[in-house]
Design a protein around this motif. Sequence first.
Motif, PDB file in Angstrom:
ATOM      1  N   SER A  23     -40.065 -47.465 -16.914  1.00 12.05           N
ATOM      2  CA  SER A  23     -40.620 -48.803 -16.684  1.00 12.05           C
ATOM      3  C   SER A  23     -41.866 -49.066 -17.528  1.00 12.05           C
ATOM      4  N   GLU A  24     -42.147 -48.211 -18.498  1.00 13.35           N
ATOM      5  CA  GLU A  24     -43.392 -48.331 -19.258  1.00 13.35           C
ATOM      6  C   GLU A  24     -43.241 -48.860 -20.678  1.00 13.35           C
ATOM      7  N   GLY A  25     -42.070 -49.340 -21.046  1.00 14.84           N
ATOM      8  CA  GLY A  25     -41.889 -49.954 -22.351  1.00 14.84           C
ATOM      9  C   GLY A  25     -42.120 -48.998 -23.506  1.00 14.84           C
ATOM     10  N   HIS A  26     -42.671 -49.550 -24.582  1.00 14.30           N
ATOM     11  CA  HIS A  26     -42.852 -48.817 -25.834  1.00 14.30           C
ATOM     12  C   HIS A  26     -44.325 -48.776 -26.221  1.00 14.30           C
ATOM     13  N   ASN A  27     -44.683 -47.806 -27.055  1.00  8.94           N
ATOM     14  CA  ASN A  27     -46.018 -47.732 -27.631  1.00  8.94           C
ATOM     15  C   ASN A  27     -46.168 -48.907 -28.601  1.00  8.94           C
ATOM     16  N   ALA A  28     -47.182 -49.753 -28.404  1.00  8.13           N
ATOM     17  CA  ALA A  28     -47.356 -50.951 -29.219  1.00  8.13           C
ATOM     18  C   ALA A  28     -48.230 -50.738 -30.453  1.00  8.13           C
ATOM     19  N   GLN A  29     -48.688 -49.523 -30.684  1.00 10.51           N
ATOM     20  CA  GLN A  29     -49.514 -49.291 -31.872  1.00 10.51           C
ATOM     21  C   GLN A  29     -48.654 -49.304 -33.117  1.00 10.51           C
ATOM     22  N   PRO A  30     -49.079 -49.817 -34.213  1.00  7.50           N
ATOM     23  CA  PRO A  30     -50.431 -50.191 -34.572  1.00  7.50           C
ATOM     24  C   PRO A  30     -50.775 -51.655 -34.308  1.00  7.50           C
ATOM     25  N   VAL A  31     -49.918 -52.381 -33.607  1.00  8.31           N
ATOM     26  CA  VAL A  31     -50.178 -53.803 -33.357  1.00  8.31           C
ATOM     27  C   VAL A  31     -51.271 -53.993 -32.310  1.00  8.31           C
ATOM     28  N   THR A  32     -51.153 -53.313 -31.188  1.00 12.76           N
ATOM     29  CA  THR A  32     -52.165 -53.349 -30.134  1.00 12.76           C
ATOM     30  C   THR A  32     -52.251 -51.976 -29.489  1.00 12.76           C
ATOM     31  N   ASN A  33     -53.311 -51.763 -28.757  1.00 18.24           N
ATOM     32  CA  ASN A  33     -53.429 -50.556 -27.938  1.00 18.24           C
ATOM     33  C   ASN A  33     -52.849 -50.916 -26.581  1.00 18.24           C
ATOM     34  N   GLY A  34     -51.680 -50.423 -26.305  1.00 21.65           N
ATOM     35  CA  GLY A  34     -51.031 -50.738 -25.040  1.00 21.65           C
ATOM     36  C   GLY A  34     -49.545 -50.492 -25.132  1.00 21.65           C
ATOM     37  N   CYS A  40     -40.582 -57.229 -28.359  1.00 21.04           N
ATOM     38  CA  CYS A  40     -41.748 -57.093 -29.236  1.00 21.04           C
ATOM     39  C   CYS A  40     -41.689 -55.802 -30.033  1.00 21.04           C
ATOM     40  N   ASN A  41     -41.159 -54.748 -29.450  1.00 19.21           N
ATOM     41  CA  ASN A  41     -41.001 -53.502 -30.192  1.00 19.21           C
ATOM     42  C   ASN A  41     -40.063 -53.715 -31.375  1.00 19.21           C
ATOM     43  N   ASP A  42     -38.924 -54.370 -31.124  1.00 19.38           N
ATOM     44  CA  ASP A  42     -37.926 -54.583 -32.174  1.00 19.38           C
ATOM     45  C   ASP A  42     -38.376 -55.596 -33.224  1.00 19.38           C
ATOM     46  N   GLN A  43     -39.034 -56.674 -32.799  1.00 20.00           N
ATOM     47  CA  GLN A  43     -39.340 -57.783 -33.696  1.00 20.00           C
ATOM     48  C   GLN A  43     -40.739 -57.744 -34.302  1.00 20.00           C
ATOM     49  N   VAL A  44     -41.651 -56.977 -33.705  1.00 19.38           N
ATOM     50  CA  VAL A  44     -43.033 -56.957 -34.192  1.00 19.38           C
ATOM     51  C   VAL A  44     -43.471 -55.544 -34.587  1.00 19.38           C
ATOM     52  N   VAL A  45     -43.438 -54.616 -33.632  1.00 21.40           N
ATOM     53  CA  VAL A  45     -44.025 -53.290 -33.861  1.00 21.40           C
ATOM     54  C   VAL A  45     -43.269 -52.502 -34.925  1.00 21.40           C
ATOM     55  N   ILE A  46     -41.972 -52.391 -34.808  1.00 21.21           N
ATOM     56  CA  ILE A  46     -41.205 -51.601 -35.775  1.00 21.21           C
ATOM     57  C   ILE A  46     -41.323 -52.180 -37.191  1.00 21.21           C
ATOM     58  N   PRO A  47     -41.182 -53.513 -37.388  1.00 28.03           N
ATOM     59  CA  PRO A  47     -41.382 -54.045 -38.745  1.00 28.03           C
ATOM     60  C   PRO A  47     -42.781 -53.766 -39.310  1.00 28.03           C
ATOM     61  N   VAL A  48     -43.818 -53.832 -38.475  1.00 22.39           N
ATOM     62  CA  VAL A  48     -45.173 -53.521 -38.949  1.00 22.39           C
ATOM     63  C   VAL A  48     -45.261 -52.060 -39.363  1.00 22.39           C
ATOM     64  N   ARG A  49     -44.674 -51.182 -38.585  1.00 27.07           N
ATOM     65  CA  ARG A  49     -44.700 -49.756 -38.932  1.00 27.07           C
ATOM     66  C   ARG A  49     -43.969 -49.489 -40.240  1.00 27.07           C
ATOM     67  N   ILE A  50     -42.797 -50.095 -40.410  1.00 28.52           N
ATOM     68  CA  ILE A  50     -42.018 -49.901 -41.637  1.00 28.52           C
ATOM     69  C   ILE A  50     -42.784 -50.450 -42.833  1.00 28.52           C
TER      70      ILE A  50
END
Length: 72
Positions: A23-34, A40-50
């Motif tokens: 129930s804790e989702g995904h690590n949002a870094q480097p976008v946010t600490n949380g 958001c993981n698929d559409q924001v965080v992973i593209p930023v990491r790549i």
Amino acid sequence: MECSICMNEIEKKYDDKGNVYWSEGHNAQPVTNGRCCDDCNDQVVIPVRISSLLNRGKEDRLSKVQQHEGEE
């Protein structure tokens, strides 16, 4: 738990018997600490990491070329 990016509720993951196993989702870094939701993981965080990895590779290659040119 709330997504630290979109502020929507993070989806719970259920097993075949209907029990919550995560129930804790995904690590949002480097976008946010949380933590973040699946979307958001698929559409924001992973593209930023790549993008970060690809840009770091370009910077490393450019640095090596510049070092090599300085040796000549």
